[in-house]
Design a protein around this motif. Structure first.
Motif, mmCIF file in Angstrom:
data_model
loop_
_atom_site.group_PDB
_atom_site.id
_atom_site.type_symbol
_atom_site.label_atom_id
_atom_site.label_comp_id
_atom_site.label_asym_id
_atom_site.label_seq_id
_atom_site.Cartn_x
_atom_site.Cartn_y
_atom_site.Cartn_z
ATOM 1 N N ALA A 140 2.575 2.823 1.014
ATOM 2 C CA ALA A 140 3.591 2.023 0.318
ATOM 3 C C ALA A 140 4.909 1.980 1.075
ATOM 4 O O ALA A 140 5.888 1.422 0.581
ATOM 5 C CB ALA A 140 3.816 2.583 -1.092
ATOM 6 N N ASP A 141 4.939 2.586 2.275
ATOM 7 C CA ASP A 141 6.152 2.651 3.099
ATOM 8 C C ASP A 141 7.281 3.395 2.387
ATOM 9 O O ASP A 141 8.452 3.093 2.575
ATOM 10 C CB ASP A 141 6.622 1.252 3.518
ATOM 11 N N GLU A 142 6.897 4.381 1.578
ATOM 12 C CA GLU A 142 7.890 5.247 0.942
ATOM 13 C C GLU A 142 8.107 6.515 1.757
ATOM 14 O O GLU A 142 9.038 7.274 1.495
ATOM 15 C CB GLU A 142 7.426 5.622 -0.468
ATOM 16 N N LEU A 143 7.238 6.759 2.748
ATOM 17 C CA LEU A 143 7.322 7.930 3.613
ATOM 18 C C LEU A 143 7.097 7.490 5.051
ATOM 19 O O LEU A 143 6.436 6.494 5.308
ATOM 20 C CB LEU A 143 6.253 8.968 3.233
ATOM 21 N N ASP A 144 7.633 8.285 5.984
ATOM 22 C CA ASP A 144 7.403 8.027 7.402
ATOM 23 C C ASP A 144 6.272 8.897 7.949
ATOM 24 O O ASP A 144 5.445 8.416 8.725
ATOM 25 C CB ASP A 144 8.678 8.309 8.206
ATOM 26 N N LEU A 145 6.236 10.169 7.555
ATOM 27 C CA LEU A 145 5.249 11.117 8.057
ATOM 28 C C LEU A 145 4.827 12.061 6.944
ATOM 29 O O LEU A 145 5.573 12.294 5.976
ATOM 30 C CB LEU A 145 5.822 11.945 9.215
ATOM 31 N N GLY A 146 3.633 12.616 7.077
ATOM 32 C CA GLY A 146 3.161 13.630 6.140
ATOM 33 C C GLY A 146 2.451 14.734 6.908
ATOM 34 O O GLY A 146 1.898 14.505 7.990
ATOM 35 N N ILE A 147 2.470 15.937 6.365
ATOM 36 C CA ILE A 147 1.715 17.051 6.934
ATOM 37 C C ILE A 147 0.742 17.523 5.868
ATOM 38 O O ILE A 147 1.157 17.913 4.766
ATOM 39 C CB ILE A 147 2.631 18.206 7.388
ATOM 40 N N ALA A 148 -0.546 17.456 6.179
ATOM 41 C CA ALA A 148 -1.576 17.798 5.203
ATOM 42 C C ALA A 148 -2.813 18.266 5.967
ATOM 43 O O ALA A 148 -2.701 18.794 7.084
ATOM 44 C CB ALA A 148 -1.872 16.622 4.292
#
Length: 301
Positions: A140-148
């Protein structure tokens, strides 16, 4: 005549709230003004977008199709605005990062410290959330990066492996007392009292699968949705827990005890949306993260 951007935002607000009055309150405009603007949009595109006949406002079939592209247009515009404001020399910038909960206990702090030391002009918005919400936020383009973690990802998500996270049994440590020299057979945990993370954590599911596979049923005396609370409980009681090894590194009051057979390692990944605009801040964070992993003794993925 092409619709104006405010018309798209007004339409999406009505869809989100399923009600003109609540949407108008959220937009800080009057309800008649909102209704008039949406009707103007419908006249512009030449079709009815909203069904107003029921107790709640719903999209028509044409509205469903239109909203899909309206959301994408607004996401692309927001990305374009960030690209214009992006400064490649990193004197300023903004990064929206989300992580699954266990990483806040040992990884986020060092990474943020390094980013701030190298690029103090970059501001950060960090959120802790489950992996499915991270991936939805990226799309949704609410975040740039995630760590999972590595696994089955939503279409449109790319995952770059970072390192292998290993886990062990953790007991209270005592300065000067070495850890047991031999791994503990997992069968010895049958009936033993443990304090474990709650079901809010993906780590708990990983642990439960391991116990089930080896037909072990420990007694769960405490469940906690806070790693800090869990480590304090273990430190002050005879209870043991299971945590990532990285949490206990350098912690004199916690001792990791390897299990036999070992808990399966999990691959930690950096997540982003395919074909998304990558700001200078996101690129810098990616480079710093990969350097941190290489130089801090993490197990290669």
């Amino acid at each position: 005549m092409a619709p104006e951007l405010r018309h798209l935002r007004y339409l999406l607000a009505v869809v989100e709230h399923a009600n003109f009055t609540r949407a108008a309150e959220a937009l800080h405009i009057s309800q008649p003004t909102l209704s008039q603007q949406v009707k103007q949009l419908e006249r512009t595109v030449g079709v009815q977008l909203l069904d107003r006949t029921g107790r709640t406002v719903r999209l028509t079939d044409a509205g469903e199709a239109y909203v899909h592209y309206a959301r994408r247009a607004l996401r692309d515009l927001a990305a374009a605005e960030r690209a214009v404001l992006d400064v490649s020399d990193l004197s300023r910038g903004h990064l929206r990062l989300a992580v699954t909960p266990t990483f806040t206990a040992y990884l986020v702090g060092p990474l943020v410290a390094e980013l701030h030391a190298h690029h103090p002009g970059i501001t950060l918005d960090i959120k802790e959330m489950p992996q499915d919400r991270i991936e939805a936020g990226l799309l949704a383009d609410e975040l740039d990066l995630g760590i999972a973690f590595q696994g089955a990802h939503l279409p449109g998500i790319t995952a770059t492996p970072l390192y292998a996270e290993t886990l062990s049994l953790v007991v209270a440590g005592h300065p000067g007392v070495p850890a047991p020299p031999q791994p503990l057979p997992v069968a010895d945990l049958s009936g033993r009292q443990l304090a474990l993370l709650s079901d809010d954590f993906a780590t708990r599911g990983h642990i439960d699968v391991y116990f089930t596979a080896h037909k072990v049923q420990p007694r769960i005396a405490v469940e906690a949705n806070s790693i800090q609370a869990l480590t304090e409980i273990v430190r002050r009681t005879e209870l043991a827990t299971v945590l990532p090894d990285a949490i206990t590194h350098g912690h004199a009051l916690l001792t990791p005890v390897p299990l036999d057979p070992a808990l399966p390692a999990r691959t930690v990944t950096l997540l982003q949306r395919e074909s998304a605009y990558r700001s200078a801040a996101a690129r810098a964070f990616t480079v710093l993260t990969q350097h941190h992993i290489r130089t801090r003794g993490y197990v290669p993925a």
